[in-house]
Motif scaffolding. Structure first.
Motif, PDB file in Angstrom:
ATOM      1  N   ILE A  78       0.820  -1.213   0.000  1.00  0.00           N
ATOM      2  CA  ILE A  78       0.000   0.000   0.000  1.00  0.00           C
ATOM      3  C   ILE A  78       0.854   1.262   0.000  1.00  0.00           C
ATOM      4  O   ILE A  78       0.586   2.226  -0.724  1.00  0.00           O
ATOM      5  CB  ILE A  78      -0.905   0.046   1.254  1.00  0.00           C
ATOM      6  N   ALA A  79       1.884   1.274   0.842  1.00  0.00           N
ATOM      7  CA  ALA A  79       2.589   2.508   1.187  1.00  0.00           C
ATOM      8  C   ALA A  79       3.360   3.181   0.046  1.00  0.00           C
ATOM      9  O   ALA A  79       3.490   4.410   0.060  1.00  0.00           O
ATOM     10  CB  ALA A  79       3.529   2.248   2.367  1.00  0.00           C
ATOM     11  N   MET A  82       5.903   6.232   0.604  1.00  0.00           N
ATOM     12  CA  MET A  82       6.946   5.439   1.249  1.00  0.00           C
ATOM     13  C   MET A  82       7.799   4.813   0.152  1.00  0.00           C
ATOM     14  O   MET A  82       7.439   3.798  -0.439  1.00  0.00           O
ATOM     15  CB  MET A  82       6.330   4.372   2.155  1.00  0.00           C
ATOM     16  N   ASP A  83       8.948   5.448  -0.110  1.00  0.00           N
ATOM     17  CA  ASP A  83       9.763   5.135  -1.285  1.00  0.00           C
ATOM     18  C   ASP A  83      10.916   4.216  -0.907  1.00  0.00           C
ATOM     19  O   ASP A  83      11.961   4.664  -0.441  1.00  0.00           O
ATOM     20  CB  ASP A  83      10.277   6.442  -1.895  1.00  0.00           C
ATOM     21  N   PHE A  84      10.702   2.925  -1.112  1.00  0.00           N
ATOM     22  CA  PHE A  84      11.755   1.951  -0.804  1.00  0.00           C
ATOM     23  C   PHE A  84      12.884   2.007  -1.835  1.00  0.00           C
ATOM     24  O   PHE A  84      14.048   1.832  -1.494  1.00  0.00           O
ATOM     25  CB  PHE A  84      11.159   0.537  -0.759  1.00  0.00           C
ATOM     26  N   GLU A  85      12.559   2.244  -3.086  1.00  0.00           N
ATOM     27  CA  GLU A  85      13.567   2.216  -4.154  1.00  0.00           C
ATOM     28  C   GLU A  85      14.590   3.332  -3.993  1.00  0.00           C
ATOM     29  O   GLU A  85      15.794   3.105  -4.121  1.00  0.00           O
ATOM     30  CB  GLU A  85      12.885   2.316  -5.521  1.00  0.00           C
ATOM     31  N   ASP A 143      -9.753   1.751  -1.586  1.00  0.00           N
ATOM     32  CA  ASP A 143      -9.159   2.509  -2.695  1.00  0.00           C
ATOM     33  C   ASP A 143      -7.674   2.790  -2.506  1.00  0.00           C
ATOM     34  O   ASP A 143      -7.069   3.533  -3.278  1.00  0.00           O
ATOM     35  CB  ASP A 143      -9.915   3.819  -2.906  1.00  0.00           C
ATOM     36  N   GLY A 144      -7.067   2.210  -1.440  1.00  0.00           N
ATOM     37  CA  GLY A 144      -5.642   2.416  -1.196  1.00  0.00           C
ATOM     38  C   GLY A 144      -5.327   3.600  -0.312  1.00  0.00           C
ATOM     39  O   GLY A 144      -4.159   3.847   0.010  1.00  0.00           O
ATOM     40  N   SER A 145      -6.332   4.344   0.107  1.00  0.00           N
ATOM     41  CA  SER A 145      -6.108   5.453   1.035  1.00  0.00           C
ATOM     42  C   SER A 145      -6.016   4.921   2.464  1.00  0.00           C
ATOM     43  O   SER A 145      -6.340   3.760   2.735  1.00  0.00           O
ATOM     44  CB  SER A 145      -7.236   6.481   0.925  1.00  0.00           C
TER      45      SER A 145
END
Length: 426
Positions: free
Chosen positions: A144-145, A150-153, A403-405
């Motif tokens: 989701i994040a 939330m940027d892991f890359e 909806d991913g929120s």
């Protein structure tokens, strides 16, 4: 650190206490080293005393014109001076060996700690709230994040695995959590807020027990300093080498700090997501308490951590750790585990412990009971209030929408500037 007198007085009981942690007997080897050291220390003291006596006697003999006696005494002093440095050096070496052996030992467990070999033997104490229900399949935060910032890359590109870059509203939510936790600790529970250093020296690492046992989990700088793995390391050491009055207790400190762990002992675990990072933030509670007040203080800090989860509306359970799952420096620990619906599992979000006198002994931190001349060691307790990143994960998974929120809990509204929902990027 343990009182060597305790081992001398009852080595069998000491070994039996360590056996609860699955350790082999160590008392006899420590006592052998202790006896060798004490015998040599006595010889050193006797040699020093004789050297001083003989030196004085030389002057007296010379004053009486007794040259023969004076020369014999000079020869004796010269012999002592030749052998004494080696004896003193060996005495010092034995002292360091004994200290190292004692420093390497874990804390003794409180009698109330349940027996067991691992986390499967931990004992359920209580739970709060209910698991949320969804009319869709809940997802893990790692799925989701990213759409929420939330940027892991980017984190991995800049710093490597187990680093994350937060952007936008999710970064603000992360900050809001830390602020809420600090405000509750200071405003509702009387903790003193601290802003401590993030680098410590080795002596401080030994003081709170991260050294020598957990050295592989610590990041070390080129000049030998250590990046803190928890602010327990700095808040606890703020008491070191001091003597407090009985009236000073309890002393309660809290801090929100970045923490750094190499996770060497957790290779391959939780490689996805935000659960186990090399860099994370945590609000720590440190309490210095009189021995007789420590059990109540342990329950108090646990209740404070629970209260934070209740404010956030997060279902959790409290577990009493068994002997085989206890941290080396603690005598009794409660773990608070929050429910993560995306994972379908409970995960530790706070650990609240009574370390007894183990750390104060290592730091030589004491108090003087009222009306007494002799000093005693107090108890040092610690608890996460809470791990910020894991709390963020819990909110994402428990407050996720189809909806991913993600809905922002009401308790965070004062810190979010009117933002009530994290919306996924289009």
């Amino acid at each position: 650190m343990h009182d060597i007198r305790l081992i001398r007085d009852n080595p069998e009981a000491f070994d039996a206490a360590l056996a609860r942690r699955g350790m082999e007997p160590v008392a006899q080897s420590i006592l052998t080293l202790d006896e060798e050291r004490r015998a040599l220390t006595t010889k050193v003291q006797e040699a020093q005393s004789r050297r001083n006596e003989a030196s004085k006697a030389i002057g007296k003999a010379m004053g009486q014109g007794d040259t023969e006696t004076a020369e014999k005494l000079k020869a004796e002093v010269a012999e002592i001076k030749q052998s004494l440095p080696q004896m003193e050096e060996r005495d010092k070496e034995l002292g360091e060996e004994l200290k190292a052996a004692l420093l390497a030992l874990p804390n003794l467990l409180d009698p109330s700690v349940p027996d067991g070999d691992g986390e499967e033997d931990n004992v359920f104490l209580r739970e709060w709230g209910e698991k949320p229900s969804f009319d869709f399949e809940p997802q893990e935060h790692a799925d989701i994040a990213p759409a929420l910032g939330m940027d892991f890359e980017t984190g991995a590109k800049i710093s490597g695995a187990r680093f994350t870059f937060l952007r936008g509203d999710i970064a603000r939510l992360h900050r809001a959590l830390g602020q809420l936790m600090l405000d509750v600790n200071t405003g509702e529970h009387g903790f003193t807020e601290c802003n401590p250093p993030l680098l410590i020296n080795e002596e401080a690492g030994y003081g709170t027990g991260q050294l020598p046992k957990f050295s592989e989990d610590l990041f070390t700088t080129t000049d030998g300093r250590l990046l803190i793995s928890t602010s327990e390391m700095v808040l606890g050491n703020s008491f070191r080498e001091q003597i407090f009055a009985e009236a000073d207790f309890p002393m309660r400190l809290t801090a929100l700090t970045p923490c750094f762990r190499s996770e060497a002992g957790a290779a391959g675990r939780d490689t996805r997501g935000f659960i186990r990072q090399h860099q994370f933030e945590k609000v720590e509670m440190i309490c210095a308490a009189l021995p007789q007040d420590a059990p109540a203080e342990h329950e108090r800090i646990t209740a404070i951590a629970e209260g934070l989860l209740q404010k956030l509306g997060l279902h959790y359970r409290v577990m009493a750790l068994c002997a085989g799952d206890m941290g080396a420096t603690m005598m009794k620990t409660y773990d608070i585990e929050v429910w993560l619906p995306g994972q379908g599992a409970y995960r530790e979000i706070s650990s609240c412990s009574d370390g007894g006198t183990y750390q104060p002994r290592r730091m030589n931190a004491r108090y003087r009971p009222e009306g007494e001349k002799k000093t005693e060691f107090f108890h040092l307790l610690n608890g996460s209030g809470l791990a910020v990143g894991r709390t963020l994960v819990a909110i994402i998974e428990n407050y996720q929408q189809a909806d991913g929120s993600v809905i922002v809990p009401d308790a965070l509204a004062p810190y979010m500037g009117g933002i009530t929902k994290l919306e996924p990027a289009a």
